[in-house]
Design a protein around this motif. Structure first.
Motif, PDB file in Angstrom:
ATOM      1  N   GLN A 112       0.802  -1.221   0.000  1.00  0.00           N
ATOM      2  CA  GLN A 112       0.000   0.000   0.000  1.00  0.00           C
ATOM      3  C   GLN A 112       0.835   1.272   0.000  1.00  0.00           C
ATOM      4  OE1 GLN A 112      -0.734   0.044   4.872  1.00  0.00           O
ATOM      5  NE2 GLN A 112      -2.419  -0.476   3.532  1.00  0.00           N
ATOM      6  N   LYS A 113       2.159   1.121  -0.068  1.00  0.00           N
ATOM      7  CA  LYS A 113       3.034   2.275   0.111  1.00  0.00           C
ATOM      8  C   LYS A 113       2.879   3.330  -0.985  1.00  0.00           C
ATOM      9  CE  LYS A 113       7.034   0.164  -2.201  1.00  0.00           C
ATOM     10  NZ  LYS A 113       8.448  -0.272  -2.051  1.00  0.00           N
ATOM     11  N   ASP A 114       2.518   2.932  -2.212  1.00  0.00           N
ATOM     12  CA  ASP A 114       2.375   3.894  -3.311  1.00  0.00           C
ATOM     13  C   ASP A 114       0.923   4.259  -3.590  1.00  0.00           C
ATOM     14  OD1 ASP A 114       5.100   3.950  -3.648  1.00  0.00           O
ATOM     15  OD2 ASP A 114       5.128   2.426  -5.215  1.00  0.00           O
ATOM     16  N   CYS A 115       0.008   3.820  -2.731  1.00  0.00           N
ATOM     17  CA  CYS A 115      -1.402   4.152  -2.890  1.00  0.00           C
ATOM     18  C   CYS A 115      -1.664   5.480  -2.185  1.00  0.00           C
ATOM     19  CB  CYS A 115      -2.277   3.049  -2.303  1.00  0.00           C
ATOM     20  SG  CYS A 115      -2.125   1.469  -3.169  1.00  0.00           S
ATOM     21  N   THR A 116      -1.870   6.527  -2.947  1.00  0.00           N
ATOM     22  CA  THR A 116      -1.961   7.871  -2.380  1.00  0.00           C
ATOM     23  C   THR A 116      -3.393   8.355  -2.171  1.00  0.00           C
ATOM     24  OG1 THR A 116      -1.804   8.809  -4.604  1.00  0.00           O
ATOM     25  CG2 THR A 116       0.253   8.536  -3.371  1.00  0.00           C
ATOM     26  N   PHE A 117      -4.384   7.614  -2.678  1.00  0.00           N
ATOM     27  CA  PHE A 117      -5.772   8.052  -2.558  1.00  0.00           C
ATOM     28  C   PHE A 117      -6.438   7.455  -1.314  1.00  0.00           C
ATOM     29  CE2 PHE A 117      -4.699   8.851  -6.927  1.00  0.00           C
ATOM     30  CZ  PHE A 117      -5.369  10.014  -7.235  1.00  0.00           C
ATOM     31  N   HIS A 118      -6.561   6.127  -1.300  1.00  0.00           N
ATOM     32  CA  HIS A 118      -7.218   5.469  -0.167  1.00  0.00           C
ATOM     33  C   HIS A 118      -6.436   4.206   0.229  1.00  0.00           C
ATOM     34  CE1 HIS A 118     -10.732   8.062  -0.141  1.00  0.00           C
ATOM     35  NE2 HIS A 118     -10.759   7.969  -1.464  1.00  0.00           N
ATOM     36  N   PRO A 119      -5.227   4.354   0.767  1.00  0.00           N
ATOM     37  CA  PRO A 119      -4.446   3.179   1.171  1.00  0.00           C
ATOM     38  C   PRO A 119      -5.094   2.410   2.310  1.00  0.00           C
ATOM     39  CG  PRO A 119      -3.452   5.189   2.024  1.00  0.00           C
ATOM     40  CD  PRO A 119      -4.525   5.623   1.073  1.00  0.00           C
ATOM     41  N   GLU A 120      -6.046   3.043   3.002  1.00  0.00           N
ATOM     42  CA  GLU A 120      -6.677   2.403   4.151  1.00  0.00           C
ATOM     43  C   GLU A 120      -7.545   1.210   3.765  1.00  0.00           C
ATOM     44  OE1 GLU A 120      -9.587   5.431   2.632  1.00  0.00           O
ATOM     45  OE2 GLU A 120      -7.435   5.429   3.062  1.00  0.00           O
ATOM     46  N   ARG A 121      -7.839   1.046   2.446  1.00  0.00           N
ATOM     47  CA  ARG A 121      -8.676  -0.102   2.050  1.00  0.00           C
ATOM     48  C   ARG A 121      -7.853  -1.205   1.364  1.00  0.00           C
ATOM     49  NH1 ARG A 121     -10.916   1.915  -2.950  1.00  0.00           N
ATOM     50  NH2 ARG A 121      -9.574   3.400  -3.935  1.00  0.00           N
ATOM     51  N   VAL A 122      -6.518  -1.102   1.437  1.00  0.00           N
ATOM     52  CA  VAL A 122      -5.647  -2.119   0.841  1.00  0.00           C
ATOM     53  C   VAL A 122      -5.306  -3.190   1.872  1.00  0.00           C
ATOM     54  CG1 VAL A 122      -3.421  -2.561  -0.250  1.00  0.00           C
ATOM     55  CG2 VAL A 122      -4.684  -0.454  -0.785  1.00  0.00           C
ATOM     56  N   ILE A 123      -5.572  -4.441   1.548  1.00  0.00           N
ATOM     57  CA  ILE A 123      -5.292  -5.556   2.444  1.00  0.00           C
ATOM     58  C   ILE A 123      -4.658  -6.701   1.643  1.00  0.00           C
ATOM     59  CG2 ILE A 123      -7.279  -4.979   3.904  1.00  0.00           C
ATOM     60  CD1 ILE A 123      -8.640  -7.526   2.693  1.00  0.00           C
ATOM     61  N   VAL A 124      -4.184  -7.702   2.360  1.00  0.00           N
ATOM     62  CA  VAL A 124      -3.800  -8.974   1.755  1.00  0.00           C
ATOM     63  C   VAL A 124      -4.951  -9.948   1.965  1.00  0.00           C
ATOM     64  CG1 VAL A 124      -2.380 -11.033   2.110  1.00  0.00           C
ATOM     65  CG2 VAL A 124      -1.296  -8.803   1.838  1.00  0.00           C
ATOM     66  N   ALA A 125      -5.344 -10.650   0.906  1.00  0.00           N
ATOM     67  CA  ALA A 125      -6.318 -11.735   0.988  1.00  0.00           C
ATOM     68  C   ALA A 125      -5.713 -12.913   0.237  1.00  0.00           C
ATOM     69  CB  ALA A 125      -7.661 -11.321   0.395  1.00  0.00           C
ATOM     70  N   HIS A 126      -4.920 -13.691   0.963  1.00  0.00           N
ATOM     71  CA  HIS A 126      -4.111 -14.745   0.350  1.00  0.00           C
ATOM     72  C   HIS A 126      -4.861 -16.081   0.366  1.00  0.00           C
ATOM     73  CE1 HIS A 126      -0.876 -17.952   0.899  1.00  0.00           C
ATOM     74  NE2 HIS A 126      -0.867 -17.623  -0.383  1.00  0.00           N
ATOM     75  N   PRO A 127      -5.204 -16.611  -0.825  1.00  0.00           N
ATOM     76  CA  PRO A 127      -5.916 -17.888  -0.908  1.00  0.00           C
ATOM     77  C   PRO A 127      -4.948 -19.052  -1.098  1.00  0.00           C
ATOM     78  CG  PRO A 127      -5.818 -16.932  -3.065  1.00  0.00           C
ATOM     79  CD  PRO A 127      -4.995 -16.025  -2.169  1.00  0.00           C
ATOM     80  N   PHE A 128      -5.518 -20.239  -1.248  1.00  0.00           N
ATOM     81  CA  PHE A 128      -4.730 -21.446  -1.476  1.00  0.00           C
ATOM     82  C   PHE A 128      -5.316 -22.207  -2.656  1.00  0.00           C
ATOM     83  CE2 PHE A 128      -3.762 -20.077   2.691  1.00  0.00           C
ATOM     84  CZ  PHE A 128      -2.448 -20.457   2.929  1.00  0.00           C
ATOM     85  N   ASN A 129      -4.455 -22.742  -3.476  1.00  0.00           N
ATOM     86  CA  ASN A 129      -4.856 -23.440  -4.689  1.00  0.00           C
ATOM     87  C   ASN A 129      -5.367 -24.849  -4.385  1.00  0.00           C
ATOM     88  OD1 ASN A 129      -4.994 -23.550  -7.606  1.00  0.00           O
ATOM     89  ND2 ASN A 129      -3.261 -24.937  -7.542  1.00  0.00           N
ATOM     90  N   PRO A 130      -6.504 -25.281  -4.962  1.00  0.00           N
ATOM     91  CA  PRO A 130      -7.364 -24.560  -5.896  1.00  0.00           C
ATOM     92  C   PRO A 130      -8.295 -23.589  -5.166  1.00  0.00           C
ATOM     93  CG  PRO A 130      -8.232 -26.766  -5.534  1.00  0.00           C
ATOM     94  CD  PRO A 130      -6.921 -26.693  -4.794  1.00  0.00           C
ATOM     95  N   VAL A 131      -8.267 -22.340  -5.598  1.00  0.00           N
ATOM     96  CA  VAL A 131      -9.007 -21.283  -4.911  1.00  0.00           C
ATOM     97  C   VAL A 131     -10.507 -21.557  -4.911  1.00  0.00           C
ATOM     98  CG1 VAL A 131      -9.459 -18.801  -4.860  1.00  0.00           C
ATOM     99  CG2 VAL A 131      -7.218 -19.637  -5.571  1.00  0.00           C
ATOM    100  N   TYR A 132     -11.008 -22.214  -5.959  1.00  0.00           N
ATOM    101  CA  TYR A 132     -12.444 -22.443  -6.057  1.00  0.00           C
ATOM    102  C   TYR A 132     -12.941 -23.509  -5.088  1.00  0.00           C
ATOM    103  CZ  TYR A 132     -10.719 -26.065  -9.273  1.00  0.00           C
ATOM    104  OH  TYR A 132     -10.031 -27.112  -9.839  1.00  0.00           O
ATOM    105  N   LEU A 133     -12.000 -24.218  -4.395  1.00  0.00           N
ATOM    106  CA  LEU A 133     -12.407 -25.241  -3.429  1.00  0.00           C
ATOM    107  C   LEU A 133     -11.851 -25.012  -2.024  1.00  0.00           C
ATOM    108  CD1 LEU A 133     -12.185 -28.651  -5.374  1.00  0.00           C
ATOM    109  CD2 LEU A 133     -14.222 -27.337  -4.763  1.00  0.00           C
ATOM    110  N   ILE A 134     -10.551 -24.715  -1.905  1.00  0.00           N
ATOM    111  CA  ILE A 134      -9.937 -24.568  -0.584  1.00  0.00           C
ATOM    112  C   ILE A 134     -10.564 -23.376   0.139  1.00  0.00           C
ATOM    113  CG2 ILE A 134      -7.803 -24.092   0.654  1.00  0.00           C
ATOM    114  CD1 ILE A 134      -7.804 -26.844  -0.473  1.00  0.00           C
ATOM    115  N   PRO A 135     -11.035 -23.564   1.365  1.00  0.00           N
ATOM    116  CA  PRO A 135     -11.769 -22.478   2.032  1.00  0.00           C
ATOM    117  C   PRO A 135     -10.905 -21.405   2.676  1.00  0.00           C
ATOM    118  CG  PRO A 135     -11.796 -24.455   3.398  1.00  0.00           C
ATOM    119  CD  PRO A 135     -11.154 -24.844   2.091  1.00  0.00           C
ATOM    120  N   LEU A 136      -9.650 -21.690   2.997  1.00  0.00           N
ATOM    121  CA  LEU A 136      -8.855 -20.713   3.739  1.00  0.00           C
ATOM    122  C   LEU A 136      -8.471 -19.508   2.893  1.00  0.00           C
ATOM    123  CD1 LEU A 136      -7.319 -19.896   6.328  1.00  0.00           C
ATOM    124  CD2 LEU A 136      -5.335 -21.136   5.427  1.00  0.00           C
ATOM    125  N   VAL A 137      -8.654 -18.303   3.452  1.00  0.00           N
ATOM    126  CA  VAL A 137      -8.106 -17.080   2.884  1.00  0.00           C
ATOM    127  C   VAL A 137      -7.548 -16.280   4.050  1.00  0.00           C
ATOM    128  CG1 VAL A 137     -10.394 -15.966   2.903  1.00  0.00           C
ATOM    129  CG2 VAL A 137      -8.547 -15.006   1.515  1.00  0.00           C
TER     130      VAL A 137
END
Length: 320
Positions: free
Chosen positions: A124-149
C-alpha cells in the motif's frame, strides 16, 4: 450475501480460481489481463471446473454469463465492491498495479492482493488516494475449493475494511483468517515452506525419494493435520497433561530440527532428483487428471469435516 460486482486483475491460476469462486456464488466479475489469450484461457478453465463447482455447491444465480473482460485496468475497477489483484509476485509490479487500482476504484471498494509473500504495508506504500482499504487476501490453490483465505492489514489499513472483506469472503463459503499482524509469507505458506525446505534436504541427502517423503506426510501427519493442525496434534501427544508434558518431555530433543533453518542449494542434481521423482510418481496421469482427482478428494474431505462437526477448529465442540 447480496450480489456484488468484483474486479479480478490478473487471470493466471489464482486469478481464474477466484473468478470461478465468485461466479459460483452468484457475483458479477469484471476481469482484466493484458495477455492476448487471457479470455480464452479463462473460459477453458471455467468450462473444466464448472462441473466440479456444481458438485460442491452453487447458488441459484451462479452463471458463467456474469463474467466480462475489460479493455483496461481502469475500466475493470470503476464500479466494483472488491478488487482481487493476482499479478506476478514482483514487488515493483504489484505496487504499481495497486497504485493504479487505488486511483481508479471507488472509495468504498476493498482492494485485496492475493500475494503469497508481501506484507500489506509494502503493497500500500504507493497508494496515495485510499491506502486504508488495501489488504492482503491470500488464498490457497485450488481457490475455487480450498476455504482458507488469510487476511492481513497494513500500517495504513482501516480495520473496518478488513471486516468488510471478512464478510465478503464468508459469503463465498470460505474460512477467512484475520491475522493478528503482518509477516512475509503470511502463515500457511511459512508452514508449507518449512516442510518443503526439509523435504529438499531429505531428498538432497539421499535419505528418501520424493515418493517416500510424500508417503510420510499422506499416511501420517497429513491425516491428523486435516483435523487438528500442528498445535492440537502435539497437545494430544502429551497425554493427560497435554502440551505442558509434551514440551517438558520432547522439547529438548527437538532443538536440532528446530535450528536447521537454511534451505539446501538448488543444484542441478537436486533439481533432477525432484523432477524425475515427481514424474515417476505421476506415471501416465496428466496434470489435469490429477487435478480432477484432487478436487474430488477435497470435496469429500470438506464434507466429512462438516458432517463430523470439526469446523470451526478454533474451539473444539462436543461431538457425539
Amino acid at each position: 450475501m447480496p450480489q456484488k460486482t468484483i474486479a479480478v486483475i490478473g487471470t493466471g491460476v489464482i486469478g481464474n480460481g477466484w473468478i470461478a469462486r465468485f461466479l459460483a456464488n452468484g457475483h458479477h466479475v469484471i476481469a482484466f489481463d493484458p495477455a492476448p489469450d487471457a479470455k480464452e484461457k479463462t473460459q477453458a478453465f471455467l468450462n473444466d471446473a464448472w462441473s466440479t463447482l456444481a458438485t460442491y455447491g452453487m447458488t441459484d444465480d451462479a452463471s458463467m454469463e456474469h463474467l466480462s473482460f475489460a479493455k483496461t485496468l481502469e475500466e475493470a475497477v470503476q464500479h466494483v465492491d472488491l478488487v482481487q489483484e493476482n499479478v506476478p509476485e514482483r514487488e515493483d509490479l504489484k505496487t504499481q498495479v495497486l497504485s493504479q487500482v487505488d486511483a481508479a476504484a471507488p472509495a468504498r471498494a476493498v482492494i485485496a492482493s492475493s500475494t503469497s509473500g508481501y506484507k500489506p504495508s509494502v503493497l500500500q506504500k504507493d497508494c496515495t488516494f485510499h491506502p486504508e482499504r488495501v489488504i492482503v487476501a491470500h488464498p490457497f490453490n485450488p481457490v475455487y475449493l480450498i476455504p482458507l483465505v488469510e487476511l492481513a492489514k497494513g500500517e495504513k489499513t482501516d480495520p473496518s475494511m478488513v471486516e468488510k472483506a471478512r464478510g465478503i469472503y464468508n459469503g463465498l463459503n470460505m474460512k477467512p483468517l484475520v491475522m493478528s499482524g503482518e509477516i512475509d509469507g503470511h502463515i500457511g505458506d511459512r508452514l508449507m515452506e518449512a516442510i518443503w525446505r526439509e523435504s529438499l534436504h531429505i531428498v538432497n541427502d539421499g535419505v528418501a525419494t520424493t515418493e517416500e517423503v510424500d508417503k510420510a506426510i499422506v499416511y501420517g501427519p497429513g491425516l491428523r493435520w486435516a483435523l487438528m493442525g500442528p498445535f492440537l496434534t502435539l497437545h494430544l501427544a502429551g497425554g493427560n497433561q497435554g502440551m505442558a508434558h509434551m514440551l517438558e518431555q520432547f522439547g529438548p530433543a527437538l532443538k536440532l530440527p528446530w535450528t536447521r533453518l537454511v534451505a539446501p542449494e538448488l543444484t542441478e542434481e537436486l533439481s533432477r532428483k525432484v523432477i524425475e521423482g515427481t514424474k515417476d510418481q505421476s506415471g501416465e496421469r496428466t496434470v489435469r487428471e490429477m487435478e480432477h482427482r484432487r478436487d474430488r478428494f477435497l470435496i469429500k474431505l470438506m464434507q466429512l469435516l462438516e458432517e463430523e462437526g470439526f469446523w470451526p477448529s478454533e474451539r473444539l465442540i462436543r461431538h457425539e
